[in-house]
Write a protein that holds these residues in place. Structure first.
Motif, PDB file in Angstrom:
ATOM      1  N   GLU A 100     -64.207 -24.280   9.204  1.00 35.01           N
ATOM      2  CA  GLU A 100     -65.269 -24.475   9.468  1.00 35.01           C
ATOM      3  C   GLU A 100     -65.246 -24.839  10.931  1.00 35.01           C
ATOM      4  OE1 GLU A 100     -67.338 -28.163   8.177  1.00 35.01           O
ATOM      5  OE2 GLU A 100     -66.540 -29.396   8.620  1.00 35.01           O
ATOM      6  N   PHE A 101     -66.260 -24.109  11.524  1.00 31.00           N
ATOM      7  CA  PHE A 101     -66.313 -24.762  13.215  1.00 31.00           C
ATOM      8  C   PHE A 101     -65.605 -26.038  13.109  1.00 31.00           C
ATOM      9  CE2 PHE A 101     -66.084 -23.509  18.007  1.00 31.00           C
ATOM     10  CZ  PHE A 101     -67.169 -24.918  17.661  1.00 31.00           C
ATOM     11  N   LYS A 102     -64.812 -26.340  14.680  1.00 28.29           N
ATOM     12  CA  LYS A 102     -65.105 -27.629  15.301  1.00 28.29           C
ATOM     13  C   LYS A 102     -64.573 -27.565  16.565  1.00 28.29           C
ATOM     14  CE  LYS A 102     -62.441 -29.383  11.021  1.00 28.29           C
ATOM     15  NZ  LYS A 102     -62.324 -28.382  10.155  1.00 28.29           N
ATOM     16  N   PRO A 103     -65.563 -27.853  17.703  1.00 29.43           N
ATOM     17  CA  PRO A 103     -65.155 -28.354  19.030  1.00 29.43           C
ATOM     18  C   PRO A 103     -64.175 -29.322  19.402  1.00 29.43           C
ATOM     19  CG  PRO A 103     -66.234 -30.193  17.850  1.00 29.43           C
ATOM     20  CD  PRO A 103     -66.612 -29.560  16.918  1.00 29.43           C
ATOM     21  N   ARG A 104     -62.955 -28.377  18.392  1.00 27.07           N
ATOM     22  CA  ARG A 104     -61.820 -29.185  19.112  1.00 27.07           C
ATOM     23  C   ARG A 104     -60.816 -28.137  19.123  1.00 27.07           C
ATOM     24  NH1 ARG A 104     -60.665 -34.236  14.433  1.00 27.07           N
ATOM     25  NH2 ARG A 104     -59.242 -34.849  16.254  1.00 27.07           N
ATOM     26  N   PRO A 105     -59.555 -28.375  20.389  1.00 32.25           N
ATOM     27  CA  PRO A 105     -59.267 -27.016  20.496  1.00 32.25           C
ATOM     28  C   PRO A 105     -57.672 -26.718  19.634  1.00 32.25           C
ATOM     29  CG  PRO A 105     -58.638 -28.931  21.751  1.00 32.25           C
ATOM     30  CD  PRO A 105     -58.922 -29.607  21.091  1.00 32.25           C
ATOM     31  N   VAL A 106     -57.870 -24.759  19.546  1.00 32.07           N
ATOM     32  CA  VAL A 106     -56.893 -24.798  18.147  1.00 32.07           C
ATOM     33  C   VAL A 106     -55.333 -25.077  18.324  1.00 32.07           C
ATOM     34  CG1 VAL A 106     -57.977 -22.568  18.569  1.00 32.07           C
ATOM     35  CG2 VAL A 106     -55.956 -22.731  20.494  1.00 32.07           C
ATOM     36  N   GLY A 107     -55.013 -26.098  19.673  1.00 31.13           N
ATOM     37  CA  GLY A 107     -53.251 -26.433  18.903  1.00 31.13           C
ATOM     38  C   GLY A 107     -53.407 -28.206  18.705  1.00 31.13           C
ATOM     39  N   ASP A 108     -54.979 -28.935  18.602  1.00 30.25           N
ATOM     40  CA  ASP A 108     -55.315 -30.115  17.615  1.00 30.25           C
ATOM     41  C   ASP A 108     -55.165 -29.970  16.047  1.00 30.25           C
ATOM     42  OD1 ASP A 108     -56.234 -31.881  17.286  1.00 30.25           O
ATOM     43  OD2 ASP A 108     -58.150 -32.130  17.964  1.00 30.25           O
ATOM     44  N   ILE A 109     -53.855 -31.275  15.764  1.00 30.69           N
ATOM     45  CA  ILE A 109     -53.513 -31.364  15.047  1.00 30.69           C
ATOM     46  C   ILE A 109     -54.955 -31.486  13.806  1.00 30.69           C
ATOM     47  CG2 ILE A 109     -52.322 -32.458  13.017  1.00 30.69           C
ATOM     48  CD1 ILE A 109     -50.042 -33.193  14.705  1.00 30.69           C
ATOM     49  N   GLY A 110     -56.172 -32.364  14.081  1.00 31.39           N
ATOM     50  CA  GLY A 110     -56.875 -32.429  13.389  1.00 31.39           C
ATOM     51  C   GLY A 110     -57.858 -31.288  13.075  1.00 31.39           C
ATOM     52  N   ARG A 111     -57.508 -30.120  13.764  1.00 31.63           N
ATOM     53  CA  ARG A 111     -58.804 -29.530  13.243  1.00 31.63           C
ATOM     54  C   ARG A 111     -58.905 -27.950  12.384  1.00 31.63           C
ATOM     55  NH1 ARG A 111     -61.532 -25.637  16.340  1.00 31.63           N
ATOM     56  NH2 ARG A 111     -62.018 -23.631  15.507  1.00 31.63           N
ATOM     57  N   TYR A 112     -57.731 -28.424  12.150  1.00 31.28           N
ATOM     58  CA  TYR A 112     -57.041 -27.702  10.279  1.00 31.28           C
ATOM     59  C   TYR A 112     -57.093 -28.538   9.258  1.00 31.28           C
ATOM     60  CZ  TYR A 112     -55.345 -25.146  14.323  1.00 31.28           C
ATOM     61  OH  TYR A 112     -55.594 -24.348  15.709  1.00 31.28           O
ATOM     62  N   ASP A 113     -57.950 -28.053   8.112  1.00 30.96           N
ATOM     63  CA  ASP A 113     -57.664 -29.028   7.180  1.00 30.96           C
ATOM     64  C   ASP A 113     -56.894 -28.807   5.723  1.00 30.96           C
ATOM     65  OD1 ASP A 113     -61.000 -27.450   8.254  1.00 30.96           O
ATOM     66  OD2 ASP A 113     -60.654 -29.831   7.559  1.00 30.96           O
ATOM     67  N   TYR A 114     -56.368 -27.128   6.111  1.00 29.95           N
ATOM     68  CA  TYR A 114     -55.533 -26.992   4.938  1.00 29.95           C
ATOM     69  C   TYR A 114     -53.577 -27.093   5.465  1.00 29.95           C
ATOM     70  CZ  TYR A 114     -60.310 -25.812   2.340  1.00 29.95           C
ATOM     71  OH  TYR A 114     -60.809 -26.140   2.486  1.00 29.95           O
ATOM     72  N   TRP A 115     -52.903 -27.520   5.212  1.00 28.10           N
ATOM     73  CA  TRP A 115     -51.455 -27.074   5.232  1.00 28.10           C
ATOM     74  C   TRP A 115     -51.238 -26.389   4.162  1.00 28.10           C
ATOM     75  CZ3 TRP A 115     -50.166 -28.030  10.118  1.00 28.10           C
ATOM     76  CH2 TRP A 115     -51.111 -29.107  11.513  1.00 28.10           C
ATOM     77  N   GLY A 116     -49.468 -25.476   4.749  1.00 30.73           N
ATOM     78  CA  GLY A 116     -48.719 -25.129   3.773  1.00 30.73           C
ATOM     79  C   GLY A 116     -48.356 -26.501   3.658  1.00 30.73           C
ATOM     80  N   GLN A 117     -46.918 -26.502   3.118  1.00 33.72           N
ATOM     81  CA  GLN A 117     -45.888 -26.704   2.916  1.00 33.72           C
ATOM     82  C   GLN A 117     -44.415 -27.211   3.525  1.00 33.72           C
ATOM     83  OE1 GLN A 117     -45.778 -23.940   1.415  1.00 33.72           O
ATOM     84  NE2 GLN A 117     -43.147 -23.379   0.893  1.00 33.72           N
ATOM     85  N   GLY A 118     -44.663 -26.319   4.515  1.00 29.46           N
ATOM     86  CA  GLY A 118     -43.047 -26.281   5.616  1.00 29.46           C
ATOM     87  C   GLY A 118     -42.683 -25.493   4.793  1.00 29.46           C
ATOM     88  N   THR A 119     -41.772 -24.438   6.550  1.00 39.14           N
ATOM     89  CA  THR A 119     -40.554 -23.896   5.447  1.00 39.14           C
ATOM     90  C   THR A 119     -39.641 -24.596   6.843  1.00 39.14           C
ATOM     91  OG1 THR A 119     -39.754 -21.631   5.413  1.00 39.14           O
ATOM     92  CG2 THR A 119     -41.396 -21.989   6.991  1.00 39.14           C
ATOM     93  N   LEU A 120     -37.906 -23.788   6.163  1.00 41.27           N
ATOM     94  CA  LEU A 120     -37.058 -25.051   7.580  1.00 41.27           C
ATOM     95  C   LEU A 120     -36.859 -23.737   8.175  1.00 41.27           C
ATOM     96  CD1 LEU A 120     -35.934 -27.084   8.945  1.00 41.27           C
ATOM     97  CD2 LEU A 120     -33.972 -26.777   7.089  1.00 41.27           C
ATOM     98  N   VAL A 121     -36.211 -23.621   9.237  1.00 41.22           N
ATOM     99  CA  VAL A 121     -36.001 -23.358  10.749  1.00 41.22           C
ATOM    100  C   VAL A 121     -34.609 -23.419  10.798  1.00 41.22           C
ATOM    101  CG1 VAL A 121     -35.838 -21.152  12.130  1.00 41.22           C
ATOM    102  CG2 VAL A 121     -37.873 -21.528  11.078  1.00 41.22           C
ATOM    103  N   THR A 122     -33.357 -22.785  11.314  1.00 45.70           N
ATOM    104  CA  THR A 122     -32.643 -23.722  12.100  1.00 45.70           C
ATOM    105  C   THR A 122     -31.965 -22.177  12.135  1.00 45.70           C
ATOM    106  OG1 THR A 122     -32.277 -24.649   9.601  1.00 45.70           O
ATOM    107  CG2 THR A 122     -30.431 -24.556  11.604  1.00 45.70           C
ATOM    108  N   VAL A 123     -31.407 -22.591  14.133  1.00 42.92           N
ATOM    109  CA  VAL A 123     -30.802 -22.560  14.384  1.00 42.92           C
ATOM    110  C   VAL A 123     -30.104 -22.895  15.348  1.00 42.92           C
ATOM    111  CG1 VAL A 123     -31.323 -21.155  17.609  1.00 42.92           C
ATOM    112  CG2 VAL A 123     -33.760 -21.201  15.346  1.00 42.92           C
ATOM    113  N   SER A 124     -28.647 -22.102  15.131  1.00 45.69           N
ATOM    114  CA  SER A 124     -27.265 -22.537  15.615  1.00 45.69           C
ATOM    115  C   SER A 124     -26.059 -21.187  14.618  1.00 45.69           C
ATOM    116  CB  SER A 124     -28.056 -23.633  14.120  1.00 45.69           C
ATOM    117  OG  SER A 124     -25.938 -24.204  14.387  1.00 45.69           O
TER     118      SER A 124
END
Length: 125
Positions: A100-124
């Motif tokens: 839903e709309f929230k008056p929070r910046p797009v970079g604010d973690i608190g804006r987001y309600d749903y999260w994926g589980q994460g995927t690891l990126v390794t640059v080496s």
């Protein structure tokens, strides 16, 4: 709504990877979706976001010009194309979406309600 991130892996400096985030759920209609990352020992940080309807994009300064965020509205997919990868890009990458709309910046973690589980990126080398 559930998010599933994929596409991470090991890549050499200067290389490229594309991350994908698939969504499930009948009512996926976000205002913004975003990508965040968390390096070992560091806080989760904003990487990029896209306005789902207008496709306006937003990036943190360190990835601007190297990363591209996009989405496929018909398939409810979102992507993060990462080029010219650097060792400092090594992290677990998470996709996120608001509900839903929230008056929070797009970079604010608190804006987001749903999260994926994460995927690891390794640059080496």
């Amino acid at each position: 709504v559930q998010l599933q991130a994929s596409g991470g892996g090991l890549v050499q400096p200067g290389g490229s990877l594309t991350l994908s985030c698939a969504t499930s759920g009948d009512t996926f209609r976000p205002f913004f979706t975003g990508w965040f990352r968390q390096a070992p020992g560091k806080d989760r940080e904003f990487v990029a976001a896209i306005n789902w309807s207008t496709t306006s994009t937003y990036y943190t300064a360190s990835v601007k010009g190297r990363f591209t965020v996009s989405r496929d509205n018909a398939k409810n997919l979102m992507f993060l194309q990462m080029d010219d990868l650097k060792s400092e890009d090594t992290a677990v990458y998470y996709c996120a979406a608001d509900s839903e709309f929230k008056p929070r910046p797009v970079g604010d973690i608190g804006r987001y309600d749903y999260w994926g589980q994460g995927t690891l990126v390794t640059v080496s080398s």
